[in-house]
Motif scaffolding. Structure first.
Motif, PDB file in Angstrom:
ATOM      1  N   ASP A   1      48.810  14.525   6.409  1.00  0.00           N
ATOM      2  CA  ASP A   1      47.447  14.486   6.418  1.00  0.00           C
ATOM      3  C   ASP A   1      46.977  13.365   7.522  1.00  0.00           C
ATOM      4  OD1 ASP A   1      48.402  12.847   4.560  1.00  0.00           O
ATOM      5  OD2 ASP A   1      46.872  13.302   3.300  1.00  0.00           O
TER       6      ASP A   1
ATOM      7  N   ASP B   1      42.030  20.441   6.623  1.00  0.00           N
ATOM      8  CA  ASP B   1      43.563  19.744   6.845  1.00  0.00           C
ATOM      9  C   ASP B   1      44.388  20.867   6.068  1.00  0.00           C
ATOM     10  OD1 ASP B   1      43.041  17.021   7.719  1.00  0.00           O
ATOM     11  OD2 ASP B   1      41.729  17.083   6.069  1.00  0.00           O
TER      12      ASP B   1
ATOM     13  N   GLY C   1      54.537  18.316   8.675  1.00  0.00           N
ATOM     14  CA  GLY C   1      53.079  17.923   8.911  1.00  0.00           C
ATOM     15  C   GLY C   1      52.758  16.746   7.731  1.00  0.00           C
TER      16      GLY C   1
ATOM     17  N   LYS D   1      56.168   8.838   5.727  1.00  0.00           N
ATOM     18  CA  LYS D   1      55.318   9.848   6.177  1.00  0.00           C
ATOM     19  C   LYS D   1      55.229   9.685   7.952  1.00  0.00           C
ATOM     20  CE  LYS D   1      51.384  10.676   4.438  1.00  0.00           C
ATOM     21  NZ  LYS D   1      49.979  10.723   3.864  1.00  0.00           N
TER      22      LYS D   1
ATOM     23  N   ASP E   1      55.301  22.454   4.088  1.00  0.00           N
ATOM     24  CA  ASP E   1      54.976  22.483   5.225  1.00  0.00           C
ATOM     25  C   ASP E   1      54.080  21.274   5.855  1.00  0.00           C
ATOM     26  OD1 ASP E   1      55.976  25.144   5.955  1.00  0.00           O
ATOM     27  OD2 ASP E   1      54.153  25.999   4.609  1.00  0.00           O
ATOM     28  N   LYS E   2      53.311  20.584   4.741  1.00  0.00           N
ATOM     29  CA  LYS E   2      52.518  19.522   4.992  1.00  0.00           C
ATOM     30  C   LYS E   2      52.569  18.682   3.764  1.00  0.00           C
ATOM     31  CE  LYS E   2      48.291  18.379   7.476  1.00  0.00           C
ATOM     32  NZ  LYS E   2      46.987  18.943   8.098  1.00  0.00           N
TER      33      LYS E   2
ATOM     34  N   LYS F   1      45.214  26.126   9.324  1.00  0.00           N
ATOM     35  CA  LYS F   1      45.818  26.333  10.499  1.00  0.00           C
ATOM     36  C   LYS F   1      45.353  27.450  11.327  1.00  0.00           C
ATOM     37  CE  LYS F   1      50.300  28.220   9.190  1.00  0.00           C
ATOM     38  NZ  LYS F   1      50.297  29.607  10.194  1.00  0.00           N
TER      39      LYS F   1
END
Length: 451
Positions: free
Chosen positions: A252, A406, A250, A242, A228-229, A409
């Motif tokens: 950072d 971070d 997602g 990135k 997801d990130k 959510k």
């Protein structure tokens, strides 16, 4: 040890006054397609049969990973890392062997660092946002489902970065934590990386590096799960990947070369100022070491000390190049020095003044503030506790260090009681009609008619 005798004078340039500083030492140029060193350009030419800039290289790698999955990840990683073929996923046996191979004293230090970083982020989580529901409205706070950890470092092995990137996610409660890392020439992963990943709660580790690793995490392959990130710094190809994949996954932050600003007065020890500058300068020729001081004589003393310390620094050639890209600024008093520091918004800001505790509250833009001789930035790199993954390139004006936040959510929740519709509905319908959105208005009005 590398000799670093200067070819043409001292490495640390000195400028006086705010305007001269803004035009030189403190100037930030916009990032374009970066210039690549000749060996990298040669490797690109051999791989793609043409000369390409970094942006286009990354775009092509992403396209190949999107189409070919594991095969593209393996081919690019082995090509650019110069590593032998090996299974994509690191086995449990390899991780256990890494612990057996690591000296006990070093294991103790890694465990000590991991405990400090974990405990700090546990305190941070305790002070973080909480789910609530009041008067029919609120929010839920929950971790993301799956995090990708880029385990940076190939030439230099950086187990501390693995700890400082992955542990906040463990503390935040992310259920799945996936790591990717470069392999060595024989196809193995450096044992210190595997040990750090295990201590930091990384559950699966894959031999994948650079843009292809970021693409694999963002898109998923037959073997590497889609996350997801993605978290963690890397080289220019990682950074561009990135950027190009943001939205499909997602991220950072976008991290550039490391930077340190030492804010000092004439009372600060020149050798400690020089040591703090060189501690970051040795990372990378593009690192940005900057001194802002209130005294020309102090700046000159630090410059002389930089030369002395460069002479026997193992990574002295790298550090010298970085120092030449940075510099020293002589400010007209501490007020101007603080103003310039806040303008520059450095990743690391070291306060080496006679009363650093008085200056610290005036700092409004820095990734990390290191207050006094007893709090050197290098402690923050390893064992202080806060993540050393911090905003660079002036982004500390609006961005923050990596943290548990971070990995969380927030979802807004609207769960109004039955009687609220009669009170809120007419206002909502009136506003909807004023905006010309009759479908919105009718959604409310139909409900009101049924009351």
């Amino acid at each position: 040890m590398a000799a670093t005798t200067p070819a043409s004078g001292p490495a640390l340039r000195i400028v006086e006054g705010a305007e001269a500083a803004r035009a030189s030492v403190l100037r930030r140029d916009p990032l374009g397609d970066p210039a690549l060193p000749p060996p990298v350009r040669a490797s690109i030419r051999e791989t793609f049969d043409e000369d390409l800039g970094a942006f286009e290289v990354v775009a092509r790698i992403i396209a190949r990973v999107r189409e070919d999955g594991d095969a593209a990840v393996r081919a690019f990683s082995q090509r650019f890392d110069g590593s032998a073929d090996a299974p994509l996923e690191v086995s449990r046996e390899e991780i256990e062997a890494a612990f057996a191979e690591t000296p006990e004293e070093l294991l103790d230090s890694l465990r000590f660092a991991a405990d400090r970083v974990r405990h700090y982020h546990e305190r941070q989580l305790a002070h973080g946002p909480r789910s609530f529901l009041e008067n029919g409205v609120g929010m839920t706070v929950q971790p993301i489902a799956r995090a990708g950890i880029y385990m940076t470092g190939s030439v230099a092995v950086l187990p501390s970065s693995v700890l400082h990137t992955a542990l906040p996610g463990l503390v935040a409660g992310v259920p799945e934590r996936i790591g990717v890392t470069a392999a060595r020439e024989d196809g193995s992963v450096h044992p210190l990386k595997l040990v750090a990943a295990e201590l930091a709660g990384v559950q699966r580790i894959f031999r994948a590096s650079g843009a292809q690793a970021i693409a694999a995490l963002a898109l998923g392959t037959e073997t590497i799960p889609r996350v997801d990130k993605i978290f963690g710094p890397g080289n220019v190809f990682v950074t561009l990947a990135k950027q190009q994949l943001f939205g499909e996954v997602g991220i950072d932050a976008i991290y550039g070369p490391t930077e340190t600003l030492v804010l000092a007065d004439e009372q600060a020890a020149p050798d400690l100022c020089a040591a703090d500058l060189l501690a970051q300068a040795e990372h990378d020729t593009l690192a940005r070491p900057v001194l802002i001081t209130t005294s020309r004589a102090h700046a000159e003393a630090v410059r002389a000390e930089v030369e002395r310390q460069l002479a026997d620094l193992e990574r002295g050639a790298i550090a010298r190049a970085a120092v030449e890209g940075g510099g020293a600024v002589v400010a007209d008093g501490l007020d101007e020095a603080v103003a310039l520091a806040n303008e520059f918004a450095p990743e690391h800001l070291c306060l080496l003044t006679s009363e650093p505790e008085r200056i610290a509250p005036q700092i409004t833009a820095a990734g990390g503030v290191f207050v006094g001789d007893h709090s050197p930035e290098v402690l923050g790199d390893y064992v202080a506790g806060p993540s050393h993954v911090m905003p660079t390139g002036g982004s500390a004006r609006y961005a923050s260090p990596l943290s548990v936040l971070d990995f969380l959510k927030v979802s807004s929740v609207i769960a109004l009681p039955e009687g609220a519709l009669a009170e809120l509905g007419p206002h909502a319908a009136r506003l909807a009609r004023a905006e010309g959105l009759t479908g919105h208005a009718r959604s409310i009005e139909r409900r009101l008619e049924g009351l």
